[in-house]
Write a protein that holds these residues in place. Sequence first.
Motif, PDB file in Angstrom:
ATOM      1  N   ALA A   1      13.122  10.686  -6.595  1.00  0.00           N
ATOM      2  CA  ALA A   1      14.514  11.018  -6.922  1.00  0.00           C
ATOM      3  C   ALA A   1      15.319   9.754  -7.225  1.00  0.00           C
ATOM      4  O   ALA A   1      16.193   9.760  -8.098  1.00  0.00           O
ATOM      5  CB  ALA A   1      15.153  11.788  -5.764  1.00  0.00           C
ATOM      6  N   ASN A   2      14.989   8.677  -6.534  1.00  0.00           N
ATOM      7  CA  ASN A   2      15.693   7.408  -6.725  1.00  0.00           C
ATOM      8  C   ASN A   2      15.052   6.543  -7.804  1.00  0.00           C
ATOM      9  O   ASN A   2      15.504   5.413  -8.043  1.00  0.00           O
ATOM     10  CB  ASN A   2      15.729   6.628  -5.408  1.00  0.00           C
ATOM     11  CG  ASN A   2      16.573   7.302  -4.344  1.00  0.00           C
ATOM     12  OD1 ASN A   2      17.504   8.041  -4.662  1.00  0.00           O
ATOM     13  ND2 ASN A   2      16.243   7.070  -3.086  1.00  0.00           N
ATOM     14  N   GLU A   3      13.988   7.066  -8.411  1.00  0.00           N
ATOM     15  CA  GLU A   3      13.240   6.308  -9.424  1.00  0.00           C
ATOM     16  C   GLU A   3      12.884   4.916  -8.908  1.00  0.00           C
ATOM     17  O   GLU A   3      13.012   3.901  -9.599  1.00  0.00           O
ATOM     18  CB  GLU A   3      14.015   6.220 -10.741  1.00  0.00           C
ATOM     19  CG  GLU A   3      14.276   7.583 -11.361  1.00  0.00           C
ATOM     20  CD  GLU A   3      14.983   7.506 -12.710  1.00  0.00           C
ATOM     21  OE1 GLU A   3      15.016   6.404 -13.295  1.00  0.00           O
ATOM     22  OE2 GLU A   3      15.497   8.541 -13.165  1.00  0.00           O
ATOM     23  N   ASP A   4      12.403   4.896  -7.685  1.00  0.00           N
ATOM     24  CA  ASP A   4      12.028   3.637  -7.027  1.00  0.00           C
ATOM     25  C   ASP A   4      10.634   3.228  -7.505  1.00  0.00           C
ATOM     26  O   ASP A   4       9.617   3.523  -6.878  1.00  0.00           O
ATOM     27  CB  ASP A   4      12.053   3.827  -5.505  1.00  0.00           C
ATOM     28  CG  ASP A   4      11.866   2.532  -4.741  1.00  0.00           C
ATOM     29  OD1 ASP A   4      11.340   1.570  -5.330  1.00  0.00           O
ATOM     30  OD2 ASP A   4      12.219   2.496  -3.536  1.00  0.00           O
ATOM     31  N   GLU A   5      10.595   2.532  -8.617  1.00  0.00           N
ATOM     32  CA  GLU A   5       9.321   2.179  -9.249  1.00  0.00           C
ATOM     33  C   GLU A   5       8.449   1.334  -8.330  1.00  0.00           C
ATOM     34  O   GLU A   5       7.237   1.555  -8.232  1.00  0.00           O
ATOM     35  CB  GLU A   5       9.583   1.423 -10.553  1.00  0.00           C
ATOM     36  CG  GLU A   5       8.320   1.020 -11.292  1.00  0.00           C
ATOM     37  CD  GLU A   5       8.624   0.297 -12.599  1.00  0.00           C
ATOM     38  OE1 GLU A   5       7.665  -0.083 -13.292  1.00  0.00           O
ATOM     39  OE2 GLU A   5       9.823   0.110 -12.922  1.00  0.00           O
ATOM     40  N   THR A   6       9.044   0.386  -7.639  1.00  0.00           N
ATOM     41  CA  THR A   6       8.281  -0.503  -6.762  1.00  0.00           C
ATOM     42  C   THR A   6       7.585   0.289  -5.655  1.00  0.00           C
ATOM     43  O   THR A   6       6.388   0.114  -5.387  1.00  0.00           O
ATOM     44  CB  THR A   6       9.192  -1.567  -6.143  1.00  0.00           C
ATOM     45  OG1 THR A   6       9.788  -2.333  -7.184  1.00  0.00           O
ATOM     46  CG2 THR A   6       8.400  -2.485  -5.217  1.00  0.00           C
ATOM     47  N   LYS A   7       8.323   1.192  -5.016  1.00  0.00           N
ATOM     48  CA  LYS A   7       7.760   1.973  -3.914  1.00  0.00           C
ATOM     49  C   LYS A   7       6.671   2.928  -4.412  1.00  0.00           C
ATOM     50  O   LYS A   7       5.586   3.029  -3.806  1.00  0.00           O
ATOM     51  CB  LYS A   7       8.883   2.770  -3.227  1.00  0.00           C
ATOM     52  CG  LYS A   7       8.421   3.682  -2.103  1.00  0.00           C
ATOM     53  CD  LYS A   7       7.875   2.895  -0.922  1.00  0.00           C
ATOM     54  CE  LYS A   7       7.501   3.821   0.238  1.00  0.00           C
ATOM     55  NZ  LYS A   7       8.695   4.439   0.848  1.00  0.00           N
ATOM     56  N   ILE A   8       6.939   3.638  -5.507  1.00  0.00           N
ATOM     57  CA  ILE A   8       5.979   4.623  -6.001  1.00  0.00           C
ATOM     58  C   ILE A   8       4.684   3.948  -6.432  1.00  0.00           C
ATOM     59  O   ILE A   8       3.584   4.403  -6.090  1.00  0.00           O
ATOM     60  CB  ILE A   8       6.585   5.432  -7.158  1.00  0.00           C
ATOM     61  CG1 ILE A   8       7.712   6.334  -6.634  1.00  0.00           C
ATOM     62  CG2 ILE A   8       5.511   6.279  -7.853  1.00  0.00           C
ATOM     63  CD1 ILE A   8       8.489   7.058  -7.716  1.00  0.00           C
ATOM     64  N   LYS A   9       4.772   2.846  -7.153  1.00  0.00           N
ATOM     65  CA  LYS A   9       3.566   2.150  -7.595  1.00  0.00           C
ATOM     66  C   LYS A   9       2.795   1.571  -6.407  1.00  0.00           C
ATOM     67  O   LYS A   9       1.563   1.514  -6.421  1.00  0.00           O
ATOM     68  CB  LYS A   9       3.917   1.063  -8.601  1.00  0.00           C
ATOM     69  CG  LYS A   9       4.315   1.618  -9.963  1.00  0.00           C
ATOM     70  CD  LYS A   9       4.554   0.514 -10.982  1.00  0.00           C
ATOM     71  CE  LYS A   9       4.851   1.098 -12.353  1.00  0.00           C
ATOM     72  NZ  LYS A   9       5.088   0.034 -13.376  1.00  0.00           N
ATOM     73  N   SER A  10       3.538   1.159  -5.382  1.00  0.00           N
ATOM     74  CA  SER A  10       2.887   0.666  -4.168  1.00  0.00           C
ATOM     75  C   SER A  10       2.086   1.783  -3.496  1.00  0.00           C
ATOM     76  O   SER A  10       0.957   1.562  -3.030  1.00  0.00           O
ATOM     77  CB  SER A  10       3.932   0.118  -3.194  1.00  0.00           C
ATOM     78  OG  SER A  10       3.335  -0.238  -1.963  1.00  0.00           O
ATOM     79  N   LEU A  11       2.650   2.988  -3.458  1.00  0.00           N
ATOM     80  CA  LEU A  11       1.949   4.131  -2.885  1.00  0.00           C
ATOM     81  C   LEU A  11       0.722   4.492  -3.730  1.00  0.00           C
ATOM     82  O   LEU A  11      -0.330   4.847  -3.195  1.00  0.00           O
ATOM     83  CB  LEU A  11       2.899   5.324  -2.779  1.00  0.00           C
ATOM     84  CG  LEU A  11       4.014   5.189  -1.734  1.00  0.00           C
ATOM     85  CD1 LEU A  11       5.012   6.338  -1.873  1.00  0.00           C
ATOM     86  CD2 LEU A  11       3.440   5.154  -0.324  1.00  0.00           C
ATOM     87  N   PHE A  12       0.848   4.418  -5.042  1.00  0.00           N
ATOM     88  CA  PHE A  12      -0.293   4.666  -5.919  1.00  0.00           C
ATOM     89  C   PHE A  12      -1.426   3.673  -5.627  1.00  0.00           C
ATOM     90  O   PHE A  12      -2.592   4.061  -5.513  1.00  0.00           O
ATOM     91  CB  PHE A  12       0.117   4.532  -7.387  1.00  0.00           C
ATOM     92  CG  PHE A  12       0.942   5.669  -7.924  1.00  0.00           C
ATOM     93  CD1 PHE A  12       1.016   6.892  -7.264  1.00  0.00           C
ATOM     94  CD2 PHE A  12       1.650   5.528  -9.107  1.00  0.00           C
ATOM     95  CE1 PHE A  12       1.768   7.939  -7.759  1.00  0.00           C
ATOM     96  CE2 PHE A  12       2.410   6.565  -9.620  1.00  0.00           C
ATOM     97  CZ  PHE A  12       2.470   7.781  -8.945  1.00  0.00           C
TER      98      PHE A  12
END
Length: 280
Positions: free
Chosen positions: A256-267
């Motif tokens: 929802a926050n388009e937190d690219e750093t966090k999402i890619k880290s989870l990936f």
Amino acid sequence: MITKGTKICIVGLGLLGGSYAQKLSLLGFNVSAVDKNMESIEYALKMHYIQNGSNDPSLVKDADLVIFGLYPMALVKWLKENQHYLKKGCICTDVTGIKQMLIEKIKPFLRLDINFIFAHPMCGKEFSGVENSDPRIFKDANFIIIKNDNIVAMQTIEQLANILGFAQVSYLNAQKHDEMIAFLSQLTHVIAVCLMNCKDDEDLKKYTGDSFRDLTRIAKINENLWYELFVENKDLLLKQMDEFMLTLNDFRVSLANEDETKIKSLFRQATKRRREFDNR
């Protein structure tokens, strides 16, 4: 230890009991079976999965090794009613997916001259019954033995796992087993069931791809068995469901926050952890 002279009896000719019987007979072992359903016995005899079979529980009386392919509460009931048939000193094992409850219910009345080693073959199919048995499900699968003080009997069950062709044998206590199963098996079945139930659209099958099919294969579920497994391991499963929902919500907030750093880290973390399964 197990030799070609060991008399093996399987109580409960379902998917796992039937797969055990089929593999052991193929390898030349003496295998008999007990099942309340004579149609299952007749099928196993016709297919040469067993050499002898009956719906009479007294058939176990000569067995050196007894393998219980029963649901948890059915196993408790069978032992209460029929353990007097078991041969003194025989080794028994099971295939059930929960252990703490099972051991707590059985331990107070189990004969002291029976060597019961609880175990869990981590394999299966989305179909039940002896007619769907297939020893190929053991290939690359894990096998868990519940630790106790009987070293010789545990070694015998480890030998059984090796004979059947399991890839890896682990020893856990009952508490740790149920914690791991709540996450690795029961939670995954909950997720698959919820995925299939969260969208009512008869056209889904026209558009689905491999990812959805792979994730939901285990949603074709044995309702009687899995209800029993879920309820008897309820506290640990609810804990894993809560932790999963926190992780899912955390991902939702990041998206929802388009937190690219966090999402890619989870990936990256998920990819790294999943690759460990491929490199074992």
